[in-house]
Design an enzyme around this catalytic site. Structure first.
Site, mmCIF file in Angstrom:
data_model
loop_
_atom_site.group_PDB
_atom_site.id
_atom_site.type_symbol
_atom_site.label_atom_id
_atom_site.label_comp_id
_atom_site.label_asym_id
_atom_site.label_seq_id
_atom_site.Cartn_x
_atom_site.Cartn_y
_atom_site.Cartn_z
ATOM 1 C CG ASP A 30 -2.077 0.962 1.093
ATOM 2 O OD1 ASP A 30 -3.229 0.511 0.979
ATOM 3 O OD2 ASP A 30 -1.824 2.189 1.074
ATOM 4 C CG ASN A 86 -12.108 -0.628 3.856
ATOM 5 O OD1 ASN A 86 -12.462 -1.055 4.956
ATOM 6 N ND2 ASN A 86 -10.970 0.028 3.684
ATOM 7 C CD GLN A 93 -14.731 -0.776 -2.616
ATOM 8 O OE1 GLN A 93 -15.861 -1.065 -2.212
ATOM 9 N NE2 GLN A 93 -14.150 -1.409 -3.613
ATOM 10 C CB VAL A 95 -9.254 1.678 -5.152
ATOM 11 C CG1 VAL A 95 -8.916 1.079 -6.516
ATOM 12 C CG2 VAL A 95 -8.291 2.826 -4.823
ATOM 13 C CG HIS A 99 -8.435 -3.056 -2.537
ATOM 14 N ND1 HIS A 99 -9.391 -2.403 -3.293
ATOM 15 C CD2 HIS A 99 -8.315 -2.345 -1.387
ATOM 16 C CE1 HIS A 99 -9.821 -1.352 -2.637
ATOM 17 N NE2 HIS A 99 -9.192 -1.289 -1.467
ATOM 18 C CG HIS A 101 -6.843 -2.890 2.984
ATOM 19 N ND1 HIS A 101 -6.126 -1.720 2.846
ATOM 20 C CD2 HIS A 101 -8.040 -2.652 2.401
ATOM 21 C CE1 HIS A 101 -6.853 -0.816 2.216
ATOM 22 N NE2 HIS A 101 -8.027 -1.346 1.934
#
Ligand code: AMP
Length: 113
Positions: A30, A86, A93, A95, A99, A101
């Protein structure tokens, strides 16, 4: 998908610090880490969120979670880490290419903020 940041990273058009890559998923650090270990694991194909991924591509969902475990182990936090998806702007969220994390390397409070 056009104008998707993580599609561009997967395609190699935007640089990222990639720590794992296979036919189905890519994992990269990240850019604004929230813990000593903070890696994002994304499917190569575009899906907006984890619910859509699970419905559309269950095998890839499993591969993504296996990759999260592999990343955590490789980063030395395999015994204590958190996987966060998220989902929706109201949950943070930003993006809209799903994904995971993978977060670890510090004490993780519960409940999360
Ligand atoms: P979320 O808010 O759950 O959608 O997470 C998006 C994450 O992407 C955030 O933690 C950002 O710091 C991270 N991020 C944004 N741009 C980049 C980038 N170019 N490379 C790596 N991570 C990024």
């Amino acid at each position: 998908m056009a104008d998707c940041l993580f599609c561009s990273i997967v395609a190699g058009d935007i640089p990222a610090d990639i720590v794992l890559s296979n036919d189905d998923v890519v994992a990269f650090r990240d850019i604004a880490p929230q813990a000593p270990v903070h890696v994002l694991v994304v499917p190569r194909d575009h899906h907006a969120n984890v619910g859509e991924l699970a419905s559309d591509a269950p095998a890839t969902t499993a591969t993504l979670l296996q990759a999260a475990q592999e990343v955590a182990a490789n980063e030395g936090v395999g015994d204590a880490y958190r996987v966060v998806f998220n989902t929706g702007a109201g949950a943070g969220q930003t993006v809209f290419h799903v994904h995971a994390h993978v977060i670890g390397g510090r004490n993780l409070e519960w409940p999360p903020g």
